[in-house]
Write a protein that holds these residues in place. Structure first.
Motif, mmCIF file in Angstrom:
data_model
loop_
_atom_site.group_PDB
_atom_site.id
_atom_site.type_symbol
_atom_site.label_atom_id
_atom_site.label_comp_id
_atom_site.label_asym_id
_atom_site.label_seq_id
_atom_site.Cartn_x
_atom_site.Cartn_y
_atom_site.Cartn_z
ATOM 1 N N GLU A 294 9.616 -27.052 3.408
ATOM 2 C CA GLU A 294 10.327 -26.499 2.259
ATOM 3 C C GLU A 294 10.506 -24.983 2.359
ATOM 4 O O GLU A 294 10.971 -24.346 1.422
ATOM 5 N N THR A 295 10.113 -24.400 3.485
ATOM 6 C CA THR A 295 10.329 -22.973 3.726
ATOM 7 C C THR A 295 11.349 -22.816 4.842
ATOM 8 O O THR A 295 11.131 -23.277 5.956
ATOM 9 N N ASP A 296 12.471 -22.176 4.527
ATOM 10 C CA ASP A 296 13.568 -22.068 5.493
ATOM 11 C C ASP A 296 13.622 -20.716 6.197
ATOM 12 O O ASP A 296 14.187 -20.605 7.286
ATOM 13 N N VAL A 297 13.075 -19.690 5.557
ATOM 14 C CA VAL A 297 13.188 -18.344 6.104
ATOM 15 C C VAL A 297 11.995 -17.516 5.642
ATOM 16 O O VAL A 297 11.403 -17.791 4.592
ATOM 17 N N VAL A 298 11.618 -16.510 6.453
ATOM 18 C CA VAL A 298 10.541 -15.588 6.089
ATOM 19 C C VAL A 298 11.107 -14.177 6.046
ATOM 20 O O VAL A 298 11.781 -13.742 6.977
ATOM 21 N N ILE A 299 10.841 -13.475 4.933
ATOM 22 C CA ILE A 299 11.295 -12.093 4.763
ATOM 23 C C ILE A 299 10.073 -11.192 4.623
ATOM 24 O O ILE A 299 9.152 -11.504 3.868
ATOM 25 N N ILE A 300 10.055 -10.069 5.332
ATOM 26 C CA ILE A 300 8.960 -9.108 5.200
ATOM 27 C C ILE A 300 9.533 -7.752 4.822
ATOM 28 O O ILE A 300 10.574 -7.331 5.348
ATOM 29 N N LYS A 301 8.863 -7.062 3.888
ATOM 30 C CA LYS A 301 9.335 -5.774 3.401
ATOM 31 C C LYS A 301 8.143 -4.925 2.964
ATOM 32 O O LYS A 301 6.995 -5.398 2.932
ATOM 33 N N GLY A 302 8.411 -3.662 2.629
ATOM 34 C CA GLY A 302 7.362 -2.768 2.162
ATOM 35 C C GLY A 302 7.617 -2.347 0.734
ATOM 36 O O GLY A 302 8.770 -2.214 0.307
ATOM 37 N N ALA A 303 6.536 -2.107 -0.016
ATOM 38 C CA ALA A 303 6.662 -1.668 -1.406
ATOM 39 C C ALA A 303 6.775 -0.152 -1.480
ATOM 40 O O ALA A 303 6.370 0.568 -0.572
ATOM 41 N N GLY A 304 7.326 0.339 -2.579
ATOM 42 C CA GLY A 304 7.312 1.769 -2.854
ATOM 43 C C GLY A 304 8.573 2.537 -2.550
ATOM 44 O O GLY A 304 8.763 3.650 -3.038
ATOM 45 N N ALA B 109 13.079 -8.779 8.874
ATOM 46 C CA ALA B 109 12.332 -7.580 8.496
ATOM 47 C C ALA B 109 13.283 -6.586 7.844
ATOM 48 O O ALA B 109 14.254 -6.158 8.461
ATOM 49 N N LEU B 110 12.995 -6.229 6.596
ATOM 50 C CA LEU B 110 13.808 -5.246 5.879
ATOM 51 C C LEU B 110 13.154 -3.880 6.077
ATOM 52 O O LEU B 110 12.301 -3.459 5.292
ATOM 53 N N ILE B 111 13.539 -3.189 7.146
ATOM 54 C CA ILE B 111 12.860 -1.942 7.522
ATOM 55 C C ILE B 111 13.506 -0.747 6.816
ATOM 56 O O ILE B 111 14.146 0.097 7.430
ATOM 57 N N ASP B 112 13.274 -0.694 5.512
ATOM 58 C CA ASP B 112 13.804 0.368 4.660
ATOM 59 C C ASP B 112 12.764 1.482 4.572
ATOM 60 O O ASP B 112 11.699 1.301 3.999
ATOM 61 N N GLY B 113 13.052 2.653 5.162
ATOM 62 C CA GLY B 113 12.097 3.752 5.125
ATOM 63 C C GLY B 113 11.356 3.909 6.445
ATOM 64 O O GLY B 113 11.809 3.449 7.489
ATOM 65 N N ILE B 114 10.198 4.561 6.390
ATOM 66 C CA ILE B 114 9.425 4.887 7.582
ATOM 67 C C ILE B 114 8.930 3.615 8.264
ATOM 68 O O ILE B 114 8.313 2.755 7.635
ATOM 69 N N THR B 115 9.195 3.503 9.548
ATOM 70 C CA THR B 115 8.772 2.348 10.344
ATOM 71 C C THR B 115 8.251 2.872 11.672
ATOM 72 O O THR B 115 9.025 3.256 12.544
ATOM 73 N N MET B 116 6.925 2.888 11.814
ATOM 74 C CA MET B 116 6.336 3.468 13.015
ATOM 75 C C MET B 116 5.183 2.601 13.519
ATOM 76 O O MET B 116 4.552 1.867 12.755
ATOM 77 N N GLY B 117 4.899 2.717 14.825
ATOM 78 C CA GLY B 117 3.718 2.090 15.406
ATOM 79 C C GLY B 117 3.564 0.630 15.046
ATOM 80 O O GLY B 117 4.375 -0.226 15.411
ATOM 81 N N GLY B 118 2.508 0.310 14.300
ATOM 82 C CA GLY B 118 2.248 -1.064 13.888
ATOM 83 C C GLY B 118 3.359 -1.661 13.049
ATOM 84 O O GLY B 118 3.563 -2.874 13.042
ATOM 85 N N GLY B 119 4.111 -0.812 12.341
ATOM 86 C CA GLY B 119 5.254 -1.299 11.574
ATOM 87 C C GLY B 119 6.368 -1.781 12.477
ATOM 88 O O GLY B 119 7.100 -2.717 12.145
ATOM 89 N N ARG C 209 0.860 -1.193 0.000
ATOM 90 C CA ARG C 209 0.000 0.000 0.000
ATOM 91 C C ARG C 209 0.898 1.246 0.000
ATOM 92 O O ARG C 209 0.851 2.061 0.925
ATOM 93 N N PRO C 210 1.739 1.402 -1.018
ATOM 94 C CA PRO C 210 2.723 2.489 -1.002
ATOM 95 C C PRO C 210 2.110 3.882 -0.927
ATOM 96 O O PRO C 210 2.729 4.802 -0.382
#
Length: 368
Positions: A77-87, A134-144, A50-51
């Motif tokens: 078959e899943t070894d790792v989980v990555i989370i990131k934001g678009a935009g 968690a790839l916290i690139d950019g604004i990361t606040m509250g729920g983020g 939701r950029p």
């Protein structure tokens, strides 16, 4: 008579409009999905998509992320989980507070359900058996913050802006892990955190590719990749933690048994740093400040699950009060930045009022 009927239908129309906005929070009409859930090799990749609203977290996203995270956690078959934001501007700027506010005003269950399901997701992240990055690139606040700090690895960049600004809108912050990360300047051992400016020269895409190329990685394998990126970059390597020179002042000025005592310490000190902190605190909700002070004290010795149970109680106390709605109005709706807090002073917020916010919700308590 006509005036009475007109006012009645005007009120009903406003309520209907609010409910429509809440329903829009639950069911998106966008063609583009609000969260992307992909399997890339042996990695599960979550992309908040939701950029235009800085990837603000809503109920739809929570209800998609949680079951997929649990599925990947139990998938051989899943070894790792990555989370990131678009935009490119934000990881996640927080929860979709405006929708929750509208729900609270009309008594819709979203005001309860959103925080309940958000905290259940946060707990699932905290106890996830698979490495969670968690790839916290950019604004990361509250729920983020909740979507990132509870996982095993947090990767920041030169664009990361990390904040918990809740007391400015009459809410409370999360004590678990956040306070210790700030106290240590965001530098955790054991591959826990890759600090901000360290990876500008190499970039998140390169790092993500290297992580995705790992075959059946262990925690040590991931740590080595993160360490290698940090070691290869020289950007700002000689710069100290921005608050390093103020650590002793922070320990001294904020070591009080009450918020009132902290404010007195700041005013008595008179330094530029102390005056700035006193000015900031003077703008915050007095109720939120007192709740947050106790929350940080108690949360320091609690497990993540117990902290989330406590925080859920506090979220519902905020929904019952008035400062949360006034804060959202002043900061996010009218944007006049002039909230009228009630009570308006720290002295008016009694211990009994604070105690009530921490009291059990009975069968409505959060269960993890």
């Amino acid at each position: 008579m006509f005036t009475t009927v007109f006012l009645y239908f005007s009120s009903r129309l406003r309520s209907i409009c609010r409910l429509q906005r809440i329903q829009g929070h639950m069911m998106s009409s966008q063609v583009e999905p609000e969260v992307l859930l992909e399997k890339v090799g042996n990695a599960g990749v979550i992309t908040m998509n939701r950029p235009k609203v800085l990837n603000a977290l809503n109920m739809t996203m929570i209800r998609q992320i949680y079951p997929q995270l649990k599925k990947w956690e139990n998938d051989k078959e899943t070894d790792v989980v990555i989370i990131k934001g678009a935009g490119g501007k934000a990881f996640c700027a927080g929860g979709d507070i405006r929708a929750v506010t509208e729900a609270g005003k009309v008594g819709d269950s979203l005001a309860e359900d959103f925080f309940r399901e958000e905290y259940i997701l946060n707990n699932a992240i905290g106890v996830c058996k698979k490495p969670y990055i968690a790839l916290i690139d950019g604004i990361t606040m509250g729920g983020g913050v909740g979507l990132s700090v509870h996982g095993r690895f947090r990767v920041a960049t030169e664009k990361t802006m990390f904040a918990m600004p809740e007391t400015a809108i009459g809410k409370t912050v999360r004590p678990y892990r956040v306070s210790s990360m700030v106290r240590r300047g965001g530098r955790e051992g054991g591959g826990g955190t890759l600090v901000g400016p360290k990876i500008k020269n190499l970039g998140i895409p390169d790092l993500e590719k290297e992580l995705l190329d790992l075959k059946s990685p262990s925690v040590d394998d991931i740590s080595k990749v993160l360490d290698s990126f940090q070691n290869q970059s020289s950007l700002d390597s000689e710069k100290p933690f921005v608050l390093e020179k103020h650590i002793s002042d922070i320990d001294r000025l904020f070591s009080s048994s009450s918020v009132e005592g902290i404010v007195q310490n700041l005013k008595a000190d008179g330094s530029e740093f102390a005056n700035k902190q006193a000015e900031t605190l003077s703008k915050m909700s007095p109720t939120s400040l007192k709740i947050t002070y106790r929350q940080l004290k108690e949360g320091a010795t609690l497990s993540l699950a117990d902290v989330l149970v406590m925080e859920y109680r506090l979220s519902q106390a905020c929904m019952r009060g008035c400062d949360f709605y006034e804060g959202v109005r002043a900061v996010l709706v009218d944007k006049d930045q002039s909230p009228k807090w009630s009570p308006s002073t720290l002295e008016e917020v009694s211990d009994q009022m604070v105690d009530q916010c921490f009291s059990s919700l009975g069968d409505k308590d959060l269960t993890l």
